[in-house]
Design a protein around this motif. Structure first.
Motif, short mmCIF file in Angstrom:
data_model
loop_
_atom_site.label_atom_id
_atom_site.label_comp_id
_atom_site.label_asym_id
_atom_site.label_seq_id
_atom_site.Cartn_x
_atom_site.Cartn_y
_atom_site.Cartn_z
N ALA A 1 -2.73 11.11 10.42
CA ALA A 1 -1.47 10.61 9.88
C ALA A 1 -0.74 9.79 10.92
O ALA A 1 -1.01 9.90 12.13
N PRO A 2 0.20 8.92 10.49
CA PRO A 2 0.97 8.10 11.44
C PRO A 2 1.68 8.91 12.52
O PRO A 2 1.92 8.41 13.63
N TYR B 1 -5.31 5.15 1.07
CA TYR B 1 -5.29 4.99 2.52
C TYR B 1 -6.72 4.73 2.96
O TYR B 1 -7.67 5.03 2.24
N ASP C 1 5.72 5.61 1.54
CA ASP C 1 5.96 6.87 2.25
C ASP C 1 7.22 6.78 3.11
O ASP C 1 7.82 7.80 3.45
N ASN D 1 1.28 3.63 2.05
CA ASN D 1 2.02 4.01 3.26
C ASN D 1 3.40 3.36 3.33
O ASN D 1 4.31 3.88 3.96
N SER E 1 0.83 -1.21 0.00
CA SER E 1 0.00 0.00 0.00
C SER E 1 0.87 1.26 0.00
O SER E 1 2.08 1.21 0.20
N ASN F 1 -7.32 10.67 -2.07
CA ASN F 1 -6.59 9.44 -1.72
C ASN F 1 -7.47 8.48 -0.93
O ASN F 1 -7.36 7.26 -1.09
N SER G 1 -1.58 -2.68 3.80
CA SER G 1 -2.61 -2.26 4.76
C SER G 1 -3.97 -2.13 4.09
O SER G 1 -5.01 -2.17 4.76
N THR H 1 -6.01 14.62 0.28
CA THR H 1 -6.28 13.45 1.14
C THR H 1 -7.67 12.90 0.88
O THR H 1 -7.88 11.67 0.92
#
Length: 577
Positions: free
Chosen positions: A350-351, A391, A108, A105, A103, A385, A325, A382
């Motif tokens: 966000a993480p 996400y 990223d 992330n 995925s 996305n 994910s 976002t």
């Protein structure tokens, strides 16, 4: 997709090739070990015993051994190269598929240079293991066993010397291997950093030159290059420390064998009652002792190769341990998408804990247009996305045609949404292939021409020598920013999906071209359109406009309604008009 590398599975698949190689190696080494026995007969029977008739048979034997050995060596090389190359090819494509399945992330948190190092350099180390390092290790073992067998059959007392020498060399090689493993991992990691630095610089070379950052970029590359150099020097220090010991042991063996073996021979000649050890046997034994040097000298190099392959396998294993994910449910559906979109209390964190979207809700009916405005970092992209499930929302629900998007098959969802994103990406391919991206077999030339016309790209494309068959450079090098943007708009339009998204997609266009494209987009009926923009002219005709601030919807309505509220939208309107 597997979550373990499982190299055994690859090697097991081509085990029959390695069995053939091992048989060929065994035959080749056995023939090689017959050579000293022939020499023994030449010395004892022909030269000393004066049996001249035996010479021709001995010479024919040497010729036959040489020819057969060549054949078996060819079979070994071909089998291992074929199997190793197939393993590397399958491993590389499976690794690439694994990376593609992960995925957004995951990407990223990792740079492209590191992934390139995994796909190329690390797989190459496994290829080395499958092609020649692995079989060479087997060859060393077989060579040693057969050589020792012939040596013990000649004189068991004298054979103790090379046996002890080999044990010492093996001990040193194992000790060296333990020290090499950690160093190869560090070198592999720095290799990734070096690749990424070079790739990043070359991709942005025009920006580097525009801001005269050549010296800075050279210094940055030099810093990584210096560290890479220092790590390799540390690696060399390990070899410098241990290899001379192995080399000394291997060269000590023949001289010791010659000295002690010569004593046994002289003793047998002077004392007929003592155990006989002829000159021919001494000559053969000396050849065996020199022959056994090769496996011991190979230990250092093999240790290097195996340590490198193990380090690469560990790095590949880390990718295989990653799980996407965003995945399909077992009972995911693939409905026909119409384009009714609904966000219900959607939030995204966000993480790092930063709130990107906070309780977002809106509805768009099929064929309507939604405009989204807001300052940079307000969460506009976002929303897109999350709609495409790059996400998953932290909380809330997103529906298309009343179906939760988490219940829709990912391929179905994404193939029904065409988008023109801020980050323009064109592949090094023809213009036509870039526009037809992923749909080459479904989009004909008529659709291509219509898309180029609607995106106002026809004028500059038809002006090129090869027209739509013109090959453009990496990331569209050779095209202006506006031309690249128009081609990405053509790509989105050509797919004729129910949902069309434009994320600040006309920023590089002149006013006249932008207005023409807006007019063409308005003529596209039946599509649900989402337009993200910073300028009022791009969204003023939308059926609904939402204004974002700090991840929240602060205003909502059509153009006239928002102007009447005299809020943020009105302030933006005043500043622009």
């Amino acid at each position: 997709m597997n979550n373990k590398l499982n190299l055994k599975r690859y090697f097991k698949k081509y085990l029959h090739f390695y069995v053939i190689a091992v048989i060929a190696v065994t035959c080749s080494i056995t023939l090689d070990m017959i050579g000293p026995q022939i020499v023994r007969h030449i010395v004892d029977d022909v030269l000393i015993g004066k049996k001249i008739d035996m010479l021709k048979y001995c010479l024919l034997g040497i010729l036959g051994v040489g020819i057969c050995k060549c054949i078996f060596q060819y079979v070994k090389e071909f089998s291992c190269d074929w199997a190793g190359s197939k393993i590397a090819s399958e491993l590389r494509i499976n690794l690439f598929q694994k990376i593609q399945s992960l995925s957004a992330n995951f990407f990223d948190g990792i740079n492209s240079g590191e992934l390139m190092s995994r796909v190329k350099s690390d797989v190459d180390r496994i290829w080395d293991l499958g092609c020649y390092i692995g079989i060479l290790m087997v060859e060393v073992v077989i060579h040693t066993v057969i050589a020792l067998y012939f040596m013990f059959s000649l004189n068991w007392k004298l054979s103790i010397i090379p046996t002890i020498g080999m044990a010492v060399a093996a001990f040193i090689a194992l000790k060296m291997e333990r020290k090499l493993g950690d160093k190869f991992e560090k070198i592999a990691q720095e290799d990734s950093e070096l690749n990424n630095t070079a790739q990043e610089n070359l991709a942005g070379i025009r920006t580097v030159k525009a801001f005269t950052r050549e010296k800075h970029e050279i210094f940055k590359f030099h810093k990584h290059n210096q560290k890479y150099y220092e790590l390799n020097i540390d690696l060399s220090k390990v070899f410098v420390k241990y290899n001379p010991i192995i080399s000394s042991v291997t060269h000590f063996i023949p001289y010791t064998v010659l000295l002690i073996g010569g004593f046994f021979t002289i003793q047998g000649m002077n004392n007929p009652s003592a155990e006989q050890f002829t000159i021919g046997e001494l000559t053969a034994f000396l050849q065996y002792s020199m022959n056994i040097i090769w496996p011991m000298e190979m230990l250092g190099w093999l240790t290097n190769g195996i340590s490198s392959a193990r380090a690469s396998a560990k790095r590949l294993e880390k990718i295989y341990e990653e799980d996407p994910s965003i995945v399909n449910k077992n009972d995911s559906v693939s409905p026909e998408i119409n384009g009714n979109i609904s966000f219900e209390n959607v939030s995204f964190i966000a993480p790092n804990g930063k709130i990107i979207l906070d309780n977002i809700s809106f509805d768009i009916k099929k064929g309507e247009t939604l405009g989204i405005m807001g300052a940079t970092g307000s969460g506009k992209t976002t929303i897109i996305n999350l709609l495409k499930r790059m996400y998953d929302a932290t909380s809330g629900k997103i529906y298309i045609d009343g179906i939760d998007i988490k219940d829709i098959n990912l391929n179905t969802l994404r193939s029904n949404i065409s988008s023109v994103m801020q980050d323009i990406f064109l592949f090094s391919d023809t213009i036509g292939s870039n526009v037809k991206l992923g749909k080459k077999e479904f989009l004909d030339n008529q659709n291509l021409c219509e898309a180029l016309e609607q995106s106002c790209s026809s004028s500059f494309v038809n002006g090129m020598k090869e027209k739509s068959e013109t090959v453009i450079g990496e990331r569209g090098i050779g095209l202006s920013g506006g031309q690249k943007q128009r081609l990405t708009i053509a790509r989105a339009i050509s797919r004729k999906t129910p949902v069309l998204i434009f994320d600040d997609s006309t920023s590089a266009l002149d006013t006249e071209t932008e207005q023409e494209i807006q007019k063409n987009l308005d003529s596209l009926k039946g599509m649900t359109k989402i337009i993200i923009a910073h300028i009022i002219s791009a969204v003023r005709k939308a059926d609904k406009i939402i204004v974002l601030e700090n991840g929240k919807i602060v205003e909502s309505g059509n153009n006239d309604e928002l102007l009447a509220k005299k809020g943020l939208y009105y302030e933006t309107y005043k500043s622009q008009y």
